[in-house]
Design a protein around this motif. Structure first.
Motif, short mmCIF file in Angstrom:
data_model
loop_
_atom_site.label_atom_id
_atom_site.label_comp_id
_atom_site.label_asym_id
_atom_site.label_seq_id
_atom_site.Cartn_x
_atom_site.Cartn_y
_atom_site.Cartn_z
N ASN A 1 0.87 -1.18 0.00
CA ASN A 1 0.00 0.00 0.00
C ASN A 1 0.91 1.22 0.00
O ASN A 1 1.41 1.63 1.04
CB ASN A 1 -0.90 -0.04 1.24
N TRP A 2 1.14 1.77 -1.18
CA TRP A 2 2.12 2.86 -1.32
C TRP A 2 1.69 4.10 -0.56
O TRP A 2 2.53 4.83 -0.04
CB TRP A 2 2.36 3.18 -2.80
N THR A 3 0.39 4.34 -0.51
CA THR A 3 -0.09 5.53 0.21
C THR A 3 0.29 5.42 1.69
O THR A 3 0.82 6.35 2.29
CB THR A 3 -1.63 5.66 0.08
N PHE A 4 -0.01 4.22 2.26
CA PHE A 4 0.31 3.99 3.66
C PHE A 4 1.82 4.13 3.89
O PHE A 4 2.27 4.82 4.82
CB PHE A 4 -0.17 2.59 4.08
N PHE A 5 2.57 3.49 3.00
CA PHE A 5 4.03 3.50 3.15
C PHE A 5 4.59 4.93 3.09
O PHE A 5 5.38 5.35 3.94
CB PHE A 5 4.64 2.64 2.03
N GLY A 6 4.11 5.69 2.11
CA GLY A 6 4.58 7.07 1.95
C GLY A 6 4.21 7.94 3.15
O GLY A 6 5.04 8.68 3.69
N LEU A 7 2.95 7.78 3.58
CA LEU A 7 2.50 8.59 4.73
C LEU A 7 3.25 8.21 6.01
O LEU A 7 3.59 9.08 6.82
CB LEU A 7 0.99 8.42 4.94
N LEU A 8 3.51 6.91 6.17
CA LEU A 8 4.24 6.46 7.37
C LEU A 8 5.66 7.06 7.39
O LEU A 8 6.16 7.50 8.43
CB LEU A 8 4.32 4.93 7.41
N LEU A 9 6.27 7.09 6.18
CA LEU A 9 7.61 7.69 6.09
C LEU A 9 7.58 9.17 6.47
O LEU A 9 8.39 9.64 7.27
CB LEU A 9 8.16 7.55 4.66
N ILE A 10 6.60 9.88 5.90
CA ILE A 10 6.47 11.33 6.20
C ILE A 10 6.19 11.53 7.68
O ILE A 10 6.77 12.40 8.33
CB ILE A 10 5.37 11.99 5.33
N PHE A 11 5.30 10.69 8.22
CA PHE A 11 4.93 10.76 9.64
C PHE A 11 6.19 10.62 10.52
O PHE A 11 6.42 11.44 11.43
CB PHE A 11 3.95 9.60 9.91
N SER A 12 6.99 9.61 10.21
CA SER A 12 8.20 9.37 11.00
C SER A 12 9.19 10.53 10.84
O SER A 12 9.82 10.98 11.81
CB SER A 12 8.89 8.08 10.57
#
Lengths: 279, 477
Positions: B389-400
């Motif tokens: 899930n690229w959206t989840f992955f991208g958002l998790l990266l930004i979140f971190s």
């Protein structure tokens, strides 16, 4: 709750919403900290500049005073003419205290007079009367450093304050103003004077070159164990030879192991000193 | 059902686990930061009006031995020993332990401080490698200095030698290359004078980065953010660790680590515990845990204190190679300590130590990089399988990323509100830029170093490895 949270996280939409909310929240918090840091830095730099200007004015006035280029009246007139805020007064008091510590004799007296005749001692008294403990401590420290004996009753009141720091500062200040005889008073009997406060008291006594009463051995018989230790330390530090025999006999009433050990160490040091003298 | 469909629920589980881990890590950081901030406030409240010089009037001020082990420090040792000798305190001496240096450290010391062989007998209360000689200075100006020359045995062995030689009740263990604040002992001694009901067995202090700072005659003259990016990032890292982490652990009385570069210990307890463990590279953490265990097992009330003032300044690695060596060693040290003291894990007998500090260190300090790595591998597998899930992955990266940057900004803010050691806007700008870059170029390296440390442990590596120092003399004015 954990399972509920876990299930909620498996719901992709909710998770994404959580992440987006988190990103916005952390970003805003980060920006907030950044702005706060920049504002603090800016204020600090402005304060530093202001301080620099003030210090130059203060030094010009105080040096003219202690080197007797101007009279107290003239300096006070100069002082009143300057528009001043609390920072100016704080810096002024700090400089007066610092010079007072470094000079002796007439210059010391001139500085004390300047402090009481200007509104600076009033400013310190206001601090002492403040409800804020920080101001109280500052006030006590300044007034006792500059020997304002009129403030003694108010400083004595502070001995009953509920803040430990104020209480200790009041004790240090009073001993500094009244001398060691103060320790004979009943209100001191209740205060536990820790090692740190004891070092502050001895340091102040040394700086103020206090004289000692004819007999301070009664302190060695006190029920307040910390007071016994303080008296022993004073006798040891100022090498009050006449009290050595009494000191060597003291301490029977001590019950705290630490106090017993500390007193034993002082006695040992004195015994060594005496035996070296006789050798 | 094809493979992709089979993997899909697995991916949801994985996402949930990763999220839970991330959220708990971040929450723990926030909680620790909040406790630290309150502890810092309390520290400033208590010490705002302290006149440290008063302690100079007390003949009974705690007697302290500063122990500085030196291995191949010939380049900087003279300046550093001068710095240690100029510390503002009455009852102290400096014990430099030359741990079988292969360079000219001993010659430099002998010449610079007019050393002569002393006839003091060496009593090894804690067993150590052979001591070749104990030297004192013939020059009365260096009367406080003792130099011990011994066979190489590692840092822990050198510290044990110093503890054996010391006669004072308190020892301060430091790295010889550290620059100390002149009031360091006055500040470290204060907690020992204040606490009456609990025995203070150790006091830890903050270590700061000295790269690019101006050092004159072994003293810190002015503080600057390092020019080297790697060192500058470590400034942020140290600020976060010391001011927003350890301060909280100390407040909760659960501090497990006092930096090996700088800590003060009750010598009697150190000896009762058998001194530093020479079998681990994490001897600093191991000693603190052992001392605490000892006090709990002996049922003696005790406390470990912590001073947030920046009192000790050290040189940080400026190259990735040395940084990785250092960090992999830290991981090995953590692993060894956790393994040695596994008995305390979730053991209520050890209070906060067993129930909170140990589990925290295990999960968030030791396991975190491993979990992060496993997460990365699984993400790559999912990506290759086309189910990521690229959206989840991208958002998790930004979140971190945003969290990491925000946390560094908080550390800078706390520094700006408290000790204000970085004075210019230029320094501030440099630190802010480092905060933005750190998660991208520094964090992955620390994860790699931690994995390397584990791998080295599996392979049975035990040594320290060399850590070349550039030396402060370059920047000296």
């Amino acid at each position: 709750m954990y399972i509920y949270f876990y299930k909620a996280l498996k719901n992709t939409d909710l998770t994404l919403l959580f992440l987006i909310t988190g990103i916005i929240l952390f970003a805003l918090t980060g920006i907030l900290f950044l702005c706060a840091t920049l504002i603090k830095r800016k204020r600090k730099l402005i304060k530093q500049k202001k301080k620099q200007v003030y210090i130059e004015q203060i030094e010009a006035m105080l040096f003219a005073l202690i080197f007797e280029q101007l009279t107290i009246k003239e300096v006070i007139a100069q002082y009143w003419a300057i528009p001043k805020d609390n920072l100016f007064k704080k810096l002024m008091i700090r400089s007066v205290v610092s010079l007072h510590q470094n000079y002796t004799g007439n210059q010391k007296l001139i500085l004390e007079q300047f402090y009481t005749k200007s509104d600076l001692s009033e400013y310190s008294l206001l601090k002492l009367r403040s409800i804020w403990w920080k101001h109280k401590v500052e006030g006590i420290r300044d007034l006792s450093a500059l020997n304002v004996t009129d403030a003694i009753p108010e400083i004595r009141d502070a001995l009953g304050h509920n803040n430990e720091l104020v209480k200790k500062e009041a004790l240090i200040g009073l001993i500094s103003l009244e001398g060691i005889t103060l320790m004979n008073q009943s209100e001191i009997d209740q205060i536990d004077i820790d090692d740190w406060s004891q070092s502050c008291i001895i340091f102040n006594m040394k700086r103020k070159q206090q004289t000692f009463p004819e007999d301070i051995t009664y302190l060695l018989k006190s029920r307040n164990e910390s007071l016994v230790l303080l008296a022993a330390r004073i006798i040891d530090f100022f090498q009050l030879y006449t009290f050595y025999p009494a000191l060597l006999q003291s301490g029977m009433q001590l019950t705290t192991v630490k106090h017993q050990q500390d007193l034993a160490r002082i006695k040992e040091r004195i015994k060594t000193f005496i035996s070296n003298e006789y050798d | 059902m094809n493979t992709t469909e089979q993997l899909l629920p697995l991916m949801h589980d994985f996402n949930a686990v990763i999220m839970i881990f991330a959220v708990t890590v971040m929450s723990s950081y926030i909680i620790l930061a909040a406790i630290s901030t309150s502890a810092l406030k309390e520290y400033f409240r208590r010490n705002r009006f302290v006149r440290y010089n008063s302690l100079l009037a007390l003949p009974d001020a705690p007697s302290i031995s500063l122990i500085a082990p030196a291995y191949n420090e010939g380049k900087t040792i003279q300046e550093n020993v001068h710095s240690l000798l100029s510390i503002n305190y009455n009852n102290f001496n400096v014990i430099v332990v030359n741990d079988g240096s292969k360079d000219n450290s001993m010659e430099v010391l002998t010449k610079a401080f007019d050393l002569i062989l002393s006839d003091v007998a060496y009593i090894d209360t804690v067993p150590t490698k052979m001591v070749k000689g104990i030297y004192v200075s013939s020059n009365p100006s260096y009367g406080r200095l003792i130099v011990v020359d011994k066979e190489n045995g590692g840092k822990a062995d050198a510290l044990n030698t110093g503890i054996n030689v010391a006669r004072n009740p308190y020892v301060v263990c430091i790295d010889v290359d550290c620059i100390m604040d002149k009031d360091v002992l006055l500040k470290l001694a204060k907690p020992f004078l204040e606490s009456s009901c609990k025995r203070v067995i150790a006091t830890g202090g903050v270590v700061r980065i000295a790269n690019s700072c101006v050092i004159k005659s072994g003293k810190l003259v002015s503080v600057h953010a390092p020019d080297n990016l790697l060192a500058r990032i470590q400034v942020l890292e140290y600020l976060r660790a010391f001011m927003l982490g350890r301060m909280a652990w100390a407040k909760m009385d659960g501090l497990l680590l006092i930096s090996g570069a700088f800590g003060m210990f009750d010598r009697e307890i150190v000896l009762a515990c058998g001194g530093y463990n020479t079998q681990t590279v994490g001897e600093d953490m191991e000693l603190v845990v052992r001392m605490r265990r000892y006090m709990i097992e002996q049922k003696q009330p005790y406390t470990v204190q912590y001073i947030p003032d920046p009192l000790c300044w050290t040189e940080a690695p400026e190259s990735y190679k040395i940084l990785i060596k250092q960090r992999s060693r830290w991981t090995r040290g953590t692993f060894e300590t956790l393994l040695l003291h596994r008995k305390i894990f979730m053991n209520p007998k050890y209070g906060i130590l067993g129930m909170l500090s140990y589990p925290y260190w295990m999960l968030y300090e030791y396991w975190a990089p491993i979990i992060e790595f496993i997460g990365l591998i699984i993400t790559i597998i999912f990506a290759c399988s086309g189910i990521l899930n690229w959206t989840f992955f991208g958002l998790l990266l930004i979140f971190s990323y945003i969290f990491a940057v925000g946390f560094s900004l908080l550390a800078i803010y706390v520094e700006e509100s408290t000790f204000k050691r970085y004075n210019t806007f230029k320094d501030l700008r440099k630190l802010l830029l480092a905060a933005l870059i750190e998660p991208i170029i520094f964090h992955p390296v620390t994860v790699y170093a931690a994995l390397k440390g584990n791998w080295e442990k599996i392979k049975g590596k035990n040594g320290w490895g060399d850590m070349t120092r550039k030396g402060f003399e370059k920047k000296t004015i």
